[in-house]
Scaffold this motif. Sequence first.
Motif, PDB file in Angstrom:
ATOM      1  N   PHE A 182       0.842  -1.190   0.000  1.00  0.00           N
ATOM      2  CA  PHE A 182       0.000   0.000   0.000  1.00  0.00           C
ATOM      3  C   PHE A 182       0.884   1.248   0.000  1.00  0.00           C
ATOM      4  CE2 PHE A 182      -2.147   3.411   2.291  1.00  0.00           C
ATOM      5  CZ  PHE A 182      -3.389   3.457   1.669  1.00  0.00           C
ATOM      6  N   PHE A 183       0.470   2.246  -0.817  1.00  0.00           N
ATOM      7  CA  PHE A 183       1.235   3.502  -0.858  1.00  0.00           C
ATOM      8  C   PHE A 183       0.395   4.670  -0.337  1.00  0.00           C
ATOM      9  CE2 PHE A 183       2.825   7.303  -3.179  1.00  0.00           C
ATOM     10  CZ  PHE A 183       4.102   7.330  -2.640  1.00  0.00           C
ATOM     11  N   LYS A 184      -0.786   4.889  -0.905  1.00  0.00           N
ATOM     12  CA  LYS A 184      -1.670   5.950  -0.411  1.00  0.00           C
ATOM     13  C   LYS A 184      -3.086   5.735  -0.939  1.00  0.00           C
ATOM     14  CE  LYS A 184      -0.752   9.302  -4.106  1.00  0.00           C
ATOM     15  NZ  LYS A 184      -0.346  10.686  -4.427  1.00  0.00           N
ATOM     16  N   LYS A 185      -4.056   6.293  -0.229  1.00  0.00           N
ATOM     17  CA  LYS A 185      -5.448   6.151  -0.631  1.00  0.00           C
ATOM     18  C   LYS A 185      -5.914   7.312  -1.492  1.00  0.00           C
ATOM     19  CE  LYS A 185     -10.036   5.075   1.234  1.00  0.00           C
ATOM     20  NZ  LYS A 185     -10.786   6.065   0.437  1.00  0.00           N
ATOM     21  N   GLU A 186      -5.455   8.521  -1.141  1.00  0.00           N
ATOM     22  CA  GLU A 186      -5.925   9.695  -1.857  1.00  0.00           C
ATOM     23  C   GLU A 186      -5.377   9.741  -3.283  1.00  0.00           C
ATOM     24  OE1 GLU A 186      -4.301   9.744   1.009  1.00  0.00           O
ATOM     25  OE2 GLU A 186      -6.018  10.020   2.365  1.00  0.00           O
ATOM     26  N   LEU A 187      -6.200  10.284  -4.165  1.00  0.00           N
ATOM     27  CA  LEU A 187      -5.784  10.499  -5.543  1.00  0.00           C
ATOM     28  C   LEU A 187      -5.662  11.995  -5.763  1.00  0.00           C
ATOM     29  CD1 LEU A 187      -5.188   9.408  -8.403  1.00  0.00           C
ATOM     30  CD2 LEU A 187      -7.644   9.607  -8.882  1.00  0.00           C
ATOM     31  N   GLU A 188      -4.435  12.440  -5.951  1.00  0.00           N
ATOM     32  CA  GLU A 188      -4.208  13.868  -6.146  1.00  0.00           C
ATOM     33  C   GLU A 188      -4.440  14.259  -7.595  1.00  0.00           C
ATOM     34  OE1 GLU A 188      -0.264  14.434  -4.766  1.00  0.00           O
ATOM     35  OE2 GLU A 188      -0.704  13.814  -2.700  1.00  0.00           O
ATOM     36  N   GLU A 189      -4.700  15.551  -7.786  1.00  0.00           N
ATOM     37  CA  GLU A 189      -5.097  16.045  -9.107  1.00  0.00           C
ATOM     38  C   GLU A 189      -4.052  15.758 -10.172  1.00  0.00           C
ATOM     39  OE1 GLU A 189      -6.520  20.226 -11.255  1.00  0.00           O
ATOM     40  OE2 GLU A 189      -6.165  20.140  -9.079  1.00  0.00           O
ATOM     41  N   HIS A 190      -2.795  15.898  -9.845  1.00  0.00           N
ATOM     42  CA  HIS A 190      -1.727  15.717 -10.844  1.00  0.00           C
ATOM     43  C   HIS A 190      -0.977  14.391 -10.646  1.00  0.00           C
ATOM     44  CE1 HIS A 190      -2.454  19.783 -12.196  1.00  0.00           C
ATOM     45  NE2 HIS A 190      -2.295  20.245 -10.958  1.00  0.00           N
ATOM     46  N   ASP A 191      -1.654  13.429 -10.057  1.00  0.00           N
ATOM     47  CA  ASP A 191      -1.039  12.118  -9.838  1.00  0.00           C
ATOM     48  C   ASP A 191      -0.759  11.455 -11.190  1.00  0.00           C
ATOM     49  OD1 ASP A 191      -0.328   9.550  -8.970  1.00  0.00           O
ATOM     50  OD2 ASP A 191      -1.603   9.759  -7.197  1.00  0.00           O
ATOM     51  N   GLU A 192       0.478  11.006 -11.410  1.00  0.00           N
ATOM     52  CA  GLU A 192       0.870  10.417 -12.690  1.00  0.00           C
ATOM     53  C   GLU A 192       0.894   8.895 -12.666  1.00  0.00           C
ATOM     54  OE1 GLU A 192       4.571  12.103 -13.826  1.00  0.00           O
ATOM     55  OE2 GLU A 192       3.751  14.123 -14.151  1.00  0.00           O
ATOM     56  N   ALA A 193       0.446   8.291 -11.579  1.00  0.00           N
ATOM     57  CA  ALA A 193       0.445   6.827 -11.495  1.00  0.00           C
ATOM     58  C   ALA A 193      -0.505   6.228 -12.537  1.00  0.00           C
ATOM     59  CB  ALA A 193       0.028   6.380 -10.095  1.00  0.00           C
ATOM     60  N   SER A 194      -0.068   5.161 -13.191  1.00  0.00           N
ATOM     61  CA  SER A 194      -0.910   4.477 -14.170  1.00  0.00           C
ATOM     62  C   SER A 194      -2.102   3.828 -13.462  1.00  0.00           C
ATOM     63  CB  SER A 194      -0.112   3.404 -14.912  1.00  0.00           C
ATOM     64  OG  SER A 194       0.961   3.984 -15.622  1.00  0.00           O
ATOM     65  N   LYS A 195      -3.269   3.892 -14.081  1.00  0.00           N
ATOM     66  CA  LYS A 195      -4.469   3.290 -13.506  1.00  0.00           C
ATOM     67  C   LYS A 195      -4.749   1.965 -14.204  1.00  0.00           C
ATOM     68  CE  LYS A 195      -6.558   7.785 -12.483  1.00  0.00           C
ATOM     69  NZ  LYS A 195      -7.711   8.695 -12.747  1.00  0.00           N
ATOM     70  N   ILE A 196      -5.043   0.934 -13.417  1.00  0.00           N
ATOM     71  CA  ILE A 196      -5.346  -0.367 -14.002  1.00  0.00           C
ATOM     72  C   ILE A 196      -6.618  -0.940 -13.387  1.00  0.00           C
ATOM     73  CG2 ILE A 196      -2.909  -0.850 -14.471  1.00  0.00           C
ATOM     74  CD1 ILE A 196      -2.933  -2.768 -12.077  1.00  0.00           C
ATOM     75  N   GLN A 197      -7.260  -1.823 -14.156  1.00  0.00           N
ATOM     76  CA  GLN A 197      -8.450  -2.523 -13.676  1.00  0.00           C
ATOM     77  C   GLN A 197      -8.025  -3.594 -12.672  1.00  0.00           C
ATOM     78  OE1 GLN A 197     -11.696  -1.775 -15.110  1.00  0.00           O
ATOM     79  NE2 GLN A 197     -10.483  -0.057 -15.850  1.00  0.00           N
ATOM     80  N   TRP A 198      -8.928  -3.964 -11.815  1.00  0.00           N
ATOM     81  CA  TRP A 198      -8.675  -5.013 -10.828  1.00  0.00           C
ATOM     82  C   TRP A 198      -9.994  -5.697 -10.482  1.00  0.00           C
ATOM     83  CZ3 TRP A 198     -11.382  -4.324  -6.279  1.00  0.00           C
ATOM     84  CH2 TRP A 198     -11.912  -3.023  -6.084  1.00  0.00           C
ATOM     85  N   VAL A 199      -9.903  -6.917 -10.028  1.00  0.00           N
ATOM     86  CA  VAL A 199     -11.062  -7.680  -9.563  1.00  0.00           C
ATOM     87  C   VAL A 199     -10.615  -8.478  -8.351  1.00  0.00           C
ATOM     88  CG1 VAL A 199     -12.688  -9.538 -10.113  1.00  0.00           C
ATOM     89  CG2 VAL A 199     -12.146  -7.833 -11.836  1.00  0.00           C
ATOM     90  N   LYS A 200     -11.443  -8.527  -7.323  1.00  0.00           N
ATOM     91  CA  LYS A 200     -11.085  -9.257  -6.110  1.00  0.00           C
ATOM     92  C   LYS A 200     -10.943 -10.766  -6.393  1.00  0.00           C
ATOM     93  CE  LYS A 200     -14.670  -7.595  -4.005  1.00  0.00           C
ATOM     94  NZ  LYS A 200     -15.712  -7.431  -2.957  1.00  0.00           N
ATOM     95  N   VAL A 201      -9.963 -11.395  -5.792  1.00  0.00           N
ATOM     96  CA  VAL A 201      -9.743 -12.830  -5.981  1.00  0.00           C
ATOM     97  C   VAL A 201     -10.871 -13.639  -5.347  1.00  0.00           C
ATOM     98  CG1 VAL A 201      -8.255 -14.781  -5.360  1.00  0.00           C
ATOM     99  CG2 VAL A 201      -7.247 -12.651  -6.219  1.00  0.00           C
TER     100      VAL A 201
END
Length: 380
Positions: A304-323
């Motif tokens: 875990f890194f952080k919960k909040e999503l900042e306006e200029h966050d450059e992290a790539s977004k990916i789909q996920w599904v619970k196992v």
Amino acid sequence: MCTCEAEVFRTKYKQVGVDCPDRIVSVEENLARWEKMLDGTYAEGTAVVRLKTGMQAKNPAIRDHIIMRISEAPHPRIGTKCRVWPILDFSWGIDDHLIGVTHILRGLDLQKEGEVERMIWKMMGWPDREMILYGRLNFSSEYKLSKTYQRQKIQEGEFVGWEDPRTWSMQSLAKRGIQPEALRETLLDLGLSKRGIDFDKSWVYAKNTKLIDPQSDRIFFVQNPLKMHVTGIPFDHLVAKPLINPSLPEKGTREIPVPVEGGLLEVYIAKADLPAITVGNHIRLKDLFTIEVTTMGKEIQAKFFKKELEEHDEASKIQWVKVQDNIKVKILQPDGITTTGFAEKTLATMKQGAFAQFERYGYVRIIKKQKGSIQCYFIN
């Protein structure tokens, strides 16, 4: 009435523009020969009726064109009741007049037939018609539009019927969710150009997307899933709240409960997202939280890194599904490929026949719901 052998007529008279001997036969002899065609005296292929279109016509294809011939093959509706049959363009010429046709839309490959029709109308003193010719709409081998091929696959049980998306039939397009308006608008955009056009399915897909998007709820879906372990989560329970339809924010959000046990969460991600994932980089599990990748392998490790999503966050977004809480999905595509993966459990609450957009995959239609799995057809 012409009794010339076909090859002799073609090479000795038609190609060089010379009248055949039968062209000057008397009316009485013509009528006698006509009766012989009807009573069986003439065998199939030994006599035909020709229209005197002229042996000097510029187009050799219409020189003294055949308009009736003998066929002893049984007709599917009337059997062997008749043995003399009209050629298509002759019957068109008569039918179009009798039923009052005013405009004829026809492929450019049938231009010759139109010329013959006009000759018939002129000879009979009938009014001309508006005739509009258009070029071919060409389909690549991808579409496999052979009814013989499709029927064979259906009979062999490989295709489930004419609604199978691999047939590209009108029934299959309707079953997939291709809207009639999308087809109509596409064909109207193409118009009636005399230039041949290579069909591109993206034209229909673009129209169809606009029509079905408002009724297509978004669903997380991971194709060719890989397992990811996320540790160090400082929460016991989370709820992801993605938009039901970003195009219609007024529809609100859907809720995906995410229980966390001992700071650990296991999710599936799509194999296609691997190029964006390297050790040390930050990845956003869409609408949930950001992680930091710690180990790459058969199963990916992250923290875990952080919960909040900042306006200029450059992290790539990916789909996920619970196992531990998902539903297995199979998607049959028009090219015959079956895509498999896992979708969020929300899909199980949707009705059979409903449309959905699997985010970053495409639009699908629910065809069959079973315990623990759902079968879909790819729309576009």
